[in-house]
Design a protein around this motif. Sequence first.
Motif, mmCIF file in Angstrom:
data_model
loop_
_atom_site.group_PDB
_atom_site.id
_atom_site.type_symbol
_atom_site.label_atom_id
_atom_site.label_comp_id
_atom_site.label_asym_id
_atom_site.label_seq_id
_atom_site.Cartn_x
_atom_site.Cartn_y
_atom_site.Cartn_z
ATOM 1 N N ALA A 95 0.835 -1.201 0.000
ATOM 2 C CA ALA A 95 0.000 0.000 0.000
ATOM 3 C C ALA A 95 0.871 1.252 0.000
ATOM 4 N N GLU A 96 2.050 1.137 0.638
ATOM 5 C CA GLU A 96 2.983 2.276 0.700
ATOM 6 C C GLU A 96 4.404 1.741 0.832
ATOM 7 N N HIS A 97 5.335 2.391 0.143
ATOM 8 C CA HIS A 97 6.737 1.988 0.169
ATOM 9 C C HIS A 97 7.593 3.227 0.399
ATOM 10 N N THR A 98 8.349 3.221 1.495
ATOM 11 C CA THR A 98 9.265 4.329 1.779
ATOM 12 C C THR A 98 10.670 3.773 1.970
ATOM 13 N N GLU A 99 11.673 4.632 1.850
ATOM 14 C CA GLU A 99 13.068 4.207 2.006
ATOM 15 C C GLU A 99 13.869 5.311 2.664
ATOM 16 N N ASN A 100 14.981 4.933 3.293
ATOM 17 C CA ASN A 100 15.822 5.943 3.936
ATOM 18 C C ASN A 100 16.674 6.652 2.881
ATOM 19 N N GLU A 101 17.502 7.574 3.328
ATOM 20 C CA GLU A 101 18.224 8.449 2.398
ATOM 21 C C GLU A 101 19.176 7.689 1.477
ATOM 22 N N ASP A 102 19.884 6.690 1.998
ATOM 23 C CA ASP A 102 20.824 5.951 1.148
ATOM 24 C C ASP A 102 20.199 4.700 0.516
ATOM 25 N N GLN A 103 18.886 4.593 0.623
ATOM 26 C CA GLN A 103 18.115 3.537 -0.038
ATOM 27 C C GLN A 103 18.518 2.123 0.405
ATOM 28 N N THR A 104 18.917 2.007 1.649
ATOM 29 C CA THR A 104 19.284 0.682 2.171
ATOM 30 C C THR A 104 18.241 0.117 3.129
ATOM 31 N N VAL A 105 17.336 0.949 3.617
ATOM 32 C CA VAL A 105 16.268 0.475 4.491
ATOM 33 C C VAL A 105 14.926 0.798 3.834
ATOM 34 N N HIS A 106 14.187 -0.240 3.490
ATOM 35 C CA HIS A 106 12.911 -0.089 2.797
ATOM 36 C C HIS A 106 11.781 -0.544 3.714
ATOM 37 N N THR A 107 10.765 0.290 3.825
ATOM 38 C CA THR A 107 9.617 -0.011 4.675
ATOM 39 C C THR A 107 8.386 -0.167 3.804
ATOM 40 N N PHE A 108 7.759 -1.332 3.895
ATOM 41 C CA PHE A 108 6.573 -1.648 3.096
ATOM 42 C C PHE A 108 5.363 -1.762 4.013
ATOM 43 N N THR A 109 4.348 -0.955 3.728
ATOM 44 C CA THR A 109 3.081 -1.047 4.440
ATOM 45 C C THR A 109 2.128 -1.882 3.596
ATOM 46 N N LEU A 110 1.563 -2.932 4.179
ATOM 47 C CA LEU A 110 0.719 -3.866 3.428
ATOM 48 C C LEU A 110 -0.736 -3.408 3.373
ATOM 49 N N ARG A 111 -1.380 -3.667 2.254
ATOM 50 C CA ARG A 111 -2.812 -3.440 2.129
ATOM 51 C C ARG A 111 -3.559 -4.590 2.819
ATOM 52 N N ASP A 112 -4.838 -4.418 3.013
ATOM 53 C CA ASP A 112 -5.661 -5.475 3.593
ATOM 54 C C ASP A 112 -5.838 -6.589 2.566
ATOM 55 N N SER A 113 -5.533 -7.807 2.957
ATOM 56 C CA SER A 113 -5.746 -8.974 2.093
ATOM 57 C C SER A 113 -5.796 -10.197 2.993
ATOM 58 N N LYS A 114 -6.272 -11.318 2.442
ATOM 59 C CA LYS A 114 -6.363 -12.504 3.289
ATOM 60 C C LYS A 114 -6.066 -13.779 2.514
ATOM 61 N N TRP A 115 -5.687 -14.780 3.305
ATOM 62 C CA TRP A 115 -5.443 -16.108 2.762
ATOM 63 C C TRP A 115 -6.780 -16.799 2.495
ATOM 64 N N SER A 116 -6.713 -17.902 1.773
ATOM 65 C CA SER A 116 -7.931 -18.633 1.422
ATOM 66 C C SER A 116 -8.588 -19.306 2.623
ATOM 67 N N ASN A 117 -7.913 -19.342 3.786
ATOM 68 C CA ASN A 117 -8.557 -19.850 5.004
ATOM 69 C C ASN A 117 -9.156 -18.717 5.840
ATOM 70 N N GLY A 118 -9.129 -17.506 5.278
ATOM 71 C CA GLY A 118 -9.738 -16.363 5.944
ATOM 72 C C GLY A 118 -8.814 -15.552 6.815
ATOM 73 N N GLU A 119 -7.609 -16.056 7.090
ATOM 74 C CA GLU A 119 -6.669 -15.318 7.935
ATOM 75 C C GLU A 119 -6.018 -14.179 7.145
ATOM 76 N N PRO A 120 -5.684 -13.058 7.808
ATOM 77 C CA PRO A 120 -5.057 -11.950 7.100
ATOM 78 C C PRO A 120 -3.625 -12.275 6.688
ATOM 79 N N VAL A 121 -3.211 -11.703 5.575
ATOM 80 C CA VAL A 121 -1.809 -11.794 5.158
ATOM 81 C C VAL A 121 -1.047 -10.705 5.908
ATOM 82 N N THR A 122 0.012 -11.106 6.609
ATOM 83 C CA THR A 122 0.720 -10.168 7.477
ATOM 84 C C THR A 122 2.188 -10.036 7.087
ATOM 85 N N ALA A 123 2.823 -9.044 7.666
ATOM 86 C CA ALA A 123 4.256 -8.860 7.460
ATOM 87 C C ALA A 123 5.033 -10.060 7.985
ATOM 88 N N GLN A 124 4.514 -10.680 9.047
ATOM 89 C CA GLN A 124 5.176 -11.883 9.584
ATOM 90 C C GLN A 124 5.217 -13.013 8.547
#
Length: 549
Positions: A95-124
């Motif tokens: 949903a959103e992608h940001t990075e630090n100044e030297d482009q070595t640390v990337h932070t990804f924010t996930l959109r809402d989505s789920k697996w076929s068993n109904g559980e959410p897809v997470t960063a974990q």
Amino acid sequence: MGKKMKAQVLFVLMSFVLILSGCNFNSSESSSEGTGSEGGEETAGQVLNVSAVADIPTMDSTKAHDGVAFTVLNNVNEGLYRQDENHEPIEALVAEHTENEDQTVHTFTLRDSKWSNGEPVTAQDFEYAWKRVMKDASPYNFMFVTASIKNAEAIMNEEMDAEELGVKAIDEKTLEVTLESANPLLQSLLTFPTFLPQNQKFVEEQGDQYALEAENLLFNGPFKLVEWTHEQGWKYEKNADYWDAEAVKLDTINAYVVKDSTTGVNLYETNKVDRVDLSSESVEQFKDDANFNTILEPSLIFLRFNHNHPVLGNKKVRQAVNMAIDKKSLTDVILKDGSTPLNGVVPAGFFTNPDGTDFRELNGDFNTGTVEEAQKLFAEGLKEAGVEDVTASINISDSDDHKKVAEYLQAQLEENLPGFKLEIKAVPFAQRLEIEKAIEYDLSLSSWGPDYSDPMTYLDMWLKDGSANRMDYHNPELDALVSQARTETDAAKRYEMLLNIEKILLEEDAAIAPLYQDGSAILMRDKIKGLIVHPTGATFSYKWTSIEE
């Protein structure tokens, strides 16, 4: 009609029955009826029937290492990014992608989505799957090194633990990825199936049964795998819970494993499949058909040598094998599918230097020469190996094209290199890969499709102990140059390094024998719209495909 012809027709008809009934896909009805849309209303005609050259070797994204599996995974799962209609990376679960100044640390924010068993897809789910790739020494763990993810190379070298990989779930929706250095290819690489997420609880509950059958899997992509009949085919259905389900037009995709080209053509002509690859024999028959087309692909078909072999381990023998094969006759007379001869490891027409010059044009051809030159090298190589002749076997997949190519190679090598005898050993596709990984072969007929749009995808295959090496080849100079090129930010200097890596592999070592750049001759009905064929990574995307009668 003679007895032989009747028997052939009977065999083809029986093949239809076995394929279609075994898969239980009801294909005879699927060309005119849909399976129903999300709201329960039937959508006539939104069913695609395709052929596949082999069964899916594995559906575990951390273990997959072939085009068949990558295509299925690409259509039933979703990662941070996926390739769009123009083969460019687009945000998928990001949903959103940001990075630090030297482009070595990337932070990804996930959109809402789920697996076929109904559980959410997470960063974990991403952290778990990526670390599992490194923990299990999976075939494509080198992709994490290519992506410059922190500590990946040290983990591959068993200098650090997989838990120290530079990926961390900050919370359920936030994934932090740390790189060794800035990498302009990062988003493209993240479209690759090895970077897909996995639900840890489900994987661990399944244990050694995980990914063996359709019911042992979870899905979060455009489609779900609802049936999988091994060695016969599989069936996709639209995933109504997919976050972008509105973009998906197809209700059902039936894929049939068709190793025999005659069966494939008959399935097409009887409207059982809508797209099929043609053999060289069928090209002549259909070359004037309105639905016929040829596609030149960035795929390499080549011979691996077991570098531990007492004779094939000799450079002069490998050079002789390269020179003794008439590659133009192989592509123009035997294959006739748009393939072209290749005397390098990086195919032509897809990769250019910063000035826009094609890689293949810059580096030219390697190990070309006359039959007489090949014979001279072969005699010298045999003498150095202390033998007068050699009998070797070639490991191939049990497909029509592989058999045809192997028979041609057998004739060429035995005729042009006196004292060379070649035996053909055909096995199922998945078994061929296992034989290669174990390096239990003399010669192996192999293919390689690019994982991302850069020559390095063909060049870092040959690192010592790399999962794609599969022949015990090692040159420390090549390894060092690959490491340098991975961190070089000057585009011109980097490209020169890439050219030199290929020279080491082929000019200095003659490590493999490139044969041809793959082409495909296909028949595809014009009612199929938006079927995306990618030059890199997973071959097909069905997300935007539709049927227009």
